[in-house]
Design a protein around this motif. Structure first.
Motif, PDB file in Angstrom:
ATOM      1  N   GLY A 192      -7.090  -0.744  -3.828  1.00 32.37           N
ATOM      2  CA  GLY A 192      -7.681   0.264  -4.705  1.00 32.37           C
ATOM      3  C   GLY A 192      -9.198   0.218  -4.673  1.00 32.37           C
ATOM      4  O   GLY A 192      -9.866   1.262  -4.654  1.00 32.37           O
ATOM      5  N   PHE A 193      -9.755  -0.980  -4.655  1.00 32.64           N
ATOM      6  CA  PHE A 193     -11.212  -1.131  -4.564  1.00 32.64           C
ATOM      7  C   PHE A 193     -11.727  -0.566  -3.241  1.00 32.64           C
ATOM      8  O   PHE A 193     -12.691   0.197  -3.215  1.00 32.64           O
ATOM      9  CB  PHE A 193     -11.579  -2.610  -4.710  1.00 32.64           C
ATOM     10  N   VAL A 206       0.822  -1.220   0.000  1.00 30.51           N
ATOM     11  CA  VAL A 206       0.000   0.000   0.000  1.00 30.51           C
ATOM     12  C   VAL A 206       0.851   1.264   0.000  1.00 30.51           C
ATOM     13  O   VAL A 206       0.453   2.271  -0.579  1.00 30.51           O
ATOM     14  CB  VAL A 206      -1.028   0.026   1.152  1.00 30.51           C
ATOM     15  N   ILE A 207       2.012   1.218   0.621  1.00 32.98           N
ATOM     16  CA  ILE A 207       2.870   2.408   0.585  1.00 32.98           C
ATOM     17  C   ILE A 207       3.470   2.579  -0.796  1.00 32.98           C
ATOM     18  O   ILE A 207       3.414   3.668  -1.382  1.00 32.98           O
ATOM     19  CB  ILE A 207       3.949   2.351   1.681  1.00 32.98           C
ATOM     20  N   ALA A 208       4.022   1.517  -1.341  1.00 32.08           N
ATOM     21  CA  ALA A 208       4.646   1.623  -2.657  1.00 32.08           C
ATOM     22  C   ALA A 208       3.637   2.005  -3.736  1.00 32.08           C
ATOM     23  O   ALA A 208       3.963   2.742  -4.667  1.00 32.08           O
ATOM     24  CB  ALA A 208       5.328   0.302  -3.012  1.00 32.08           C
ATOM     25  N   THR A 209       2.406   1.534  -3.599  1.00 30.45           N
ATOM     26  CA  THR A 209       1.405   1.772  -4.627  1.00 30.45           C
ATOM     27  C   THR A 209       0.638   3.075  -4.444  1.00 30.45           C
ATOM     28  O   THR A 209       0.331   3.762  -5.411  1.00 30.45           O
ATOM     29  CB  THR A 209       0.405   0.591  -4.664  1.00 30.45           C
ATOM     30  N   PHE A 210       0.337   3.435  -3.196  1.00 32.61           N
ATOM     31  CA  PHE A 210      -0.627   4.511  -2.976  1.00 32.61           C
ATOM     32  C   PHE A 210      -0.118   5.739  -2.238  1.00 32.61           C
ATOM     33  O   PHE A 210      -0.901   6.653  -1.978  1.00 32.61           O
ATOM     34  CB  PHE A 210      -1.848   3.962  -2.221  1.00 32.61           C
ATOM     35  N   ASP A 220       4.919 -12.866  -3.421  1.00 34.60           N
ATOM     36  CA  ASP A 220       4.639 -12.169  -4.676  1.00 34.60           C
ATOM     37  C   ASP A 220       3.137 -12.094  -4.938  1.00 34.60           C
ATOM     38  O   ASP A 220       2.621 -11.058  -5.375  1.00 34.60           O
ATOM     39  CB  ASP A 220       5.341 -12.857  -5.845  1.00 34.60           C
ATOM     40  N   LEU A 221       2.438 -13.172  -4.665  1.00 35.23           N
ATOM     41  CA  LEU A 221       0.993 -13.197  -4.846  1.00 35.23           C
ATOM     42  C   LEU A 221       0.310 -12.169  -3.941  1.00 35.23           C
ATOM     43  O   LEU A 221      -0.582 -11.436  -4.386  1.00 35.23           O
ATOM     44  CB  LEU A 221       0.452 -14.602  -4.552  1.00 35.23           C
ATOM     45  N   SER A 222       0.763 -12.078  -2.703  1.00 36.76           N
ATOM     46  CA  SER A 222       0.156 -11.111  -1.782  1.00 36.76           C
ATOM     47  C   SER A 222       0.392  -9.681  -2.254  1.00 36.76           C
ATOM     48  O   SER A 222      -0.496  -8.838  -2.161  1.00 36.76           O
ATOM     49  CB  SER A 222       0.673 -11.307  -0.357  1.00 36.76           C
ATOM     50  N   LEU A 223       1.573  -9.406  -2.766  1.00 35.11           N
ATOM     51  CA  LEU A 223       1.859  -8.060  -3.286  1.00 35.11           C
ATOM     52  C   LEU A 223       1.048  -7.782  -4.550  1.00 35.11           C
ATOM     53  O   LEU A 223       0.597  -6.662  -4.773  1.00 35.11           O
ATOM     54  CB  LEU A 223       3.351  -7.883  -3.555  1.00 35.11           C
ATOM     55  N   GLY A 224       0.824  -8.804  -5.365  1.00 40.81           N
ATOM     56  CA  GLY A 224       0.031  -8.641  -6.579  1.00 40.81           C
ATOM     57  C   GLY A 224      -1.441  -8.407  -6.291  1.00 40.81           C
ATOM     58  O   GLY A 224      -2.118  -7.687  -7.030  1.00 40.81           O
ATOM     59  N   ILE A 225      -1.929  -8.981  -5.227  1.00 43.03           N
ATOM     60  CA  ILE A 225      -3.337  -8.823  -4.847  1.00 43.03           C
ATOM     61  C   ILE A 225      -3.572  -7.498  -4.131  1.00 43.03           C
ATOM     62  O   ILE A 225      -4.650  -6.910  -4.215  1.00 43.03           O
ATOM     63  CB  ILE A 225      -3.780 -10.005  -3.957  1.00 43.03           C
ATOM     64  N   THR A 226      -2.555  -7.018  -3.432  1.00 44.40           N
ATOM     65  CA  THR A 226      -2.703  -5.818  -2.602  1.00 44.40           C
ATOM     66  C   THR A 226      -3.219  -4.620  -3.381  1.00 44.40           C
ATOM     67  O   THR A 226      -4.158  -3.948  -2.944  1.00 44.40           O
ATOM     68  CB  THR A 226      -1.359  -5.461  -1.937  1.00 44.40           C
TER      69      THR A 226
END
Length: 166
Positions: A129-130, A4-8, A118-124
């Motif tokens: 966002g939703f 969430v930090i890296a993305t948002f 990796d899966l957890s980061l891909g789902i995050t």
């Protein structure tokens, strides 16, 4: 926390009307790398579960500070702590995962552990966002803190169980 930090974080800063999102991301990265450089033997000295629990605690504080921040400096401290906290979680729990299986299966254990990370980061990103589209940007940091609390409790529970011999 990492996802969430890296993305948002840039959306978080924009939502608050603040400048300096890039600097916050730089602080996160410096804390992440710096912690790994400052404590290279922490896992060997304290054990993977203990290091993970300490790191989860630091990450929780950082995510909570970020989520409730009403000033950019509070968010910066939060992001810095979240980066420092997350830095050793992956290697600490990876050591635990690898040690839990016989030596001939350790490569597969590490690959599986990495795949789930990796899966957890891909789902995050999509899930956060939703949630963010309905509840607002700060909520994703608070929910992430809640998830890290759950990880802390699960890790504590693992520490309470007798060690299995591979």
């Amino acid at each position: 926390g990492f996802g969430v930090i890296a993305t948002f974080i840039t959306l978080f800063y924009a939502d608050k009307g603040w400048d300096g999102a890039a600097f916050a991301l730089t602080l996160f990265s410096c804390a992440f790398v710096g912690t790994r450089l400052l404590f290279p033997n922490g896992i060997n000295r304290l054990g993977g579960l203990n290091v993970a629990m300490i790191c989860f605690g630091v990450e929780i504080i950082g995510l909570l500070l970020t989520g409730i921040a009403d000033a950019p400096w509070v968010a910066r401290i939060g992001v810095f702590l979240a980066g420092a906290g997350f830095s050793l979680v992956f290697p600490a729990l990876g050591v635990v995962a690898v040690k839990a299986v016989p030596q001939q299966n350790q490569g597969s254990a590490l690959a599986t552990f990495t795949a789930f990370m990796d899966l957890s980061l891909g789902i995050t990103g999509p899930v956060a966002g939703f949630i963010m589209s309905y509840a607002g940007v700060p909520v994703i940091y608070l929910l992430s803190a809640l998830l890290v609390c759950l990880a802390l409790l699960l890790t504590w529970r693992m520490r309470q169980q007798p060690a299995a011999t591979p």
